[in-house]
Design an enzyme around this catalytic site. Structure first.
Site, PDB file in Angstrom:
ATOM      1  N   MET A  18       0.994  -1.129  -0.053  1.00 54.52           N
ATOM      2  CA  MET A  18       0.422  -0.107   0.289  1.00 54.52           C
ATOM      3  C   MET A  18       1.258   0.907  -0.094  1.00 54.52           C
ATOM      4  O   MET A  18       0.746   2.579  -0.488  1.00 54.52           O
ATOM      5  CB  MET A  18      -1.057   0.107   1.272  1.00 54.52           C
ATOM      6  N   ASP A  37      11.332   3.132   4.544  1.00 52.31           N
ATOM      7  CA  ASP A  37      10.962   2.615   4.934  1.00 52.31           C
ATOM      8  C   ASP A  37      12.902   1.566   4.791  1.00 52.31           C
ATOM      9  O   ASP A  37      13.945   2.537   5.415  1.00 52.31           O
ATOM     10  CB  ASP A  37      11.026   1.136   3.382  1.00 52.31           C
ATOM     11  N   ASN A  87       2.345   4.618   7.045  1.00 54.98           N
ATOM     12  CA  ASN A  87       1.406   4.231   6.703  1.00 54.98           C
ATOM     13  C   ASN A  87       1.993   1.887   7.424  1.00 54.98           C
ATOM     14  O   ASN A  87       1.362   1.222   6.866  1.00 54.98           O
ATOM     15  CB  ASN A  87       1.372   3.927   5.169  1.00 54.98           C
ATOM     16  N   TYR A 150      -1.870  -6.741  17.453  1.00 56.64           N
ATOM     17  CA  TYR A 150      -2.818  -6.029  16.702  1.00 56.64           C
ATOM     18  C   TYR A 150      -3.762  -5.203  16.519  1.00 56.64           C
ATOM     19  O   TYR A 150      -3.603  -3.503  16.112  1.00 56.64           O
ATOM     20  CB  TYR A 150      -2.469  -6.873  15.064  1.00 56.64           C
ATOM     21  N   LYS A 154      -4.164  -1.022  16.790  1.00 56.75           N
ATOM     22  CA  LYS A 154      -4.645  -0.065  15.559  1.00 56.75           C
ATOM     23  C   LYS A 154      -6.138   0.823  16.225  1.00 56.75           C
ATOM     24  O   LYS A 154      -6.144   2.054  15.549  1.00 56.75           O
ATOM     25  CB  LYS A 154      -5.233  -0.879  14.739  1.00 56.75           C
ATOM     26  N   THR A 185      -3.353  -7.590  -1.887  1.00 59.79           N
ATOM     27  CA  THR A 185      -1.805  -7.557  -1.808  1.00 59.79           C
ATOM     28  C   THR A 185      -0.535  -9.367  -2.687  1.00 59.79           C
ATOM     29  O   THR A 185      -1.450  -9.810  -2.253  1.00 59.79           O
ATOM     30  CB  THR A 185      -1.215  -7.227  -0.941  1.00 59.79           C
TER      31      THR A 185
END
Length: 244
Positions: A18, A37, A87, A150, A154, A185
Site C-alpha cells: 500500500m 522503509d 503507513n 494488532y 490499531k 496484495t
C-alpha cells in the site's frame, strides 16, 4: 493530475504494498515525495522509477533519531512537510496465550509508537509550511475486534488521531485515520493464505477484496485540500465488512 501540486509528502513503509501505491499516486498528482522503509533495495528502486520528485530515506519508524533525519532530509531536498502518511506497520495473528511480552511490545512499537513519533516530529515542519495533513493508516481492527496486539495498536492509532486532530487544528493541521479491510496484495494472494482470503471475500458485501489503489484514492483525498474540513475522523474502506 495536480491535486497535490506543490505539496511535499512523507510516506512510511513505502517500498512495497500500500505504501508504494500511495507514493505512486502522490507523484502522479504532482507531489514531491520522500519514501521511507527498512527495505533499502526496493525503496531505492521505487524512488528511481518515480523520478526526480521522489527521494528514498532508509528508516526504522520506531527510532526517534531516524524520524528527525527523515524530516531533515525532506526539508533539505524539497522543503517543509505538507503531508505525512503513517503507513508502516506489521501484522500478528497469535493468540493471547501465545503472545509473549516481546511480541506485544514489538507490534506496539511499530504500529503505535511510530505514529506518535511521526506526528510529533513532523508537526513543527508543517507549522513552517503553514499547515498540513496527517493520514494515519489504522485498520478495520481499529474499529472491531481481531487478534491481540494488532487490534490494540490499531485502536490506539484511531485514538491518537483524534487527540492530535484537536491539538493541531489551531495550527491548520488536519489529522485523520484510514481503516482498510483486507487488501489484495501479492503477500496474501499466495500459498495457503490465498484460499483462506478468497473464502473470506465471499462474506464481504461487495464480494471482492480491495486493491491497494482503492485505498490510495482515499488517502489522496485526505492528503489534498479537497478534504479541508475533515479532521479527527475515521475513513473506512472495507467493502462493507464493518457495516454488517
Amino acid at each position: 493530475m495536480d491535486r497535490l501540486k506543490g505539496k511535499v509528502a512523507i510516506v512510511t513503509g513505502a517500498a512495497q504494498g500500500m505504501g508504494a501505491s500511495h507514493a505512486r499516486v502522490f507523484i502522479r498528482e504532482g507531489a514531491r515525495v520522500v519514501l521511507t522503509d527498512l527495505n533499502e533495495d526496493k525503496g531505492q528502486a521505487l524512488a528511481s522509477e518515480l523520478g526526480k520528485n521522489a527521494l528514498f530515506v532508509k528508516q526504522n519508524v520506531t527510532s526517534e533519531s531516524d524520524w528527525a533525519e527523515v524530516v531533515r532530509a525532506t526539508e533539505e531536498h524539497f522543503g517543509p512537510v505538507d503531508i505525512l502518511v503513517n503507513n508502516a506497520g506489521i501484522t500478528m495473528a497469535k493468540s493471547l496465550l501465545d503472545t509473549s511480552l516481546e511480541d506485544y511490545r514489538r507490534i506496539l512499537d511499530i504500529n503505535q509508537v511510530s505514529v506518535f513519533l511521526g506526528m510529533k516530529t513532523v508537526v513543527p515542519s508543517m507549522q513552517k509550511a503553514g499547515g498540513g495533513s496527517i493520514v494515519n493508516v489504522s485498520s478495520i481492527n481499529g474499529l472491531v475486534g481481531g487478534a491481540i496486539g494488532y487490534t490494540d495498536s490499531k485502536f490506539a492509532v484511531r485514538g491518537m488521531t483524534k487527540a492530535a486532530a484537536l491539538e493541531c487544528a489551531s495550527f491548520g493541521i488536519r489529522v485523520n485515520s484510514v481503516h482498510p479491510g483486507v487488501i489484495e496484495t501479492p503477500m496474501i494472494m499466495q500459498g495457503d493464505t490465498k484460499a483462506a482470503v478468497e473464502e473470506f471475500a465471499k462474506s464481504i458485501p461487495l464480494k471482492c477484496l480491495a486493491k491497494s489503489e482503492e485505498v490510495s484514492s482515499l488517502v489522496l483525498y485526505l492528503a489534498s485540500d479537497e478534504s479541508s474540513y475533515s479532521t479527527g475522523s475515521e475513513f473506512v474502506v472495507d467493502g462493507g465488512v464493518t457495516a454488517q
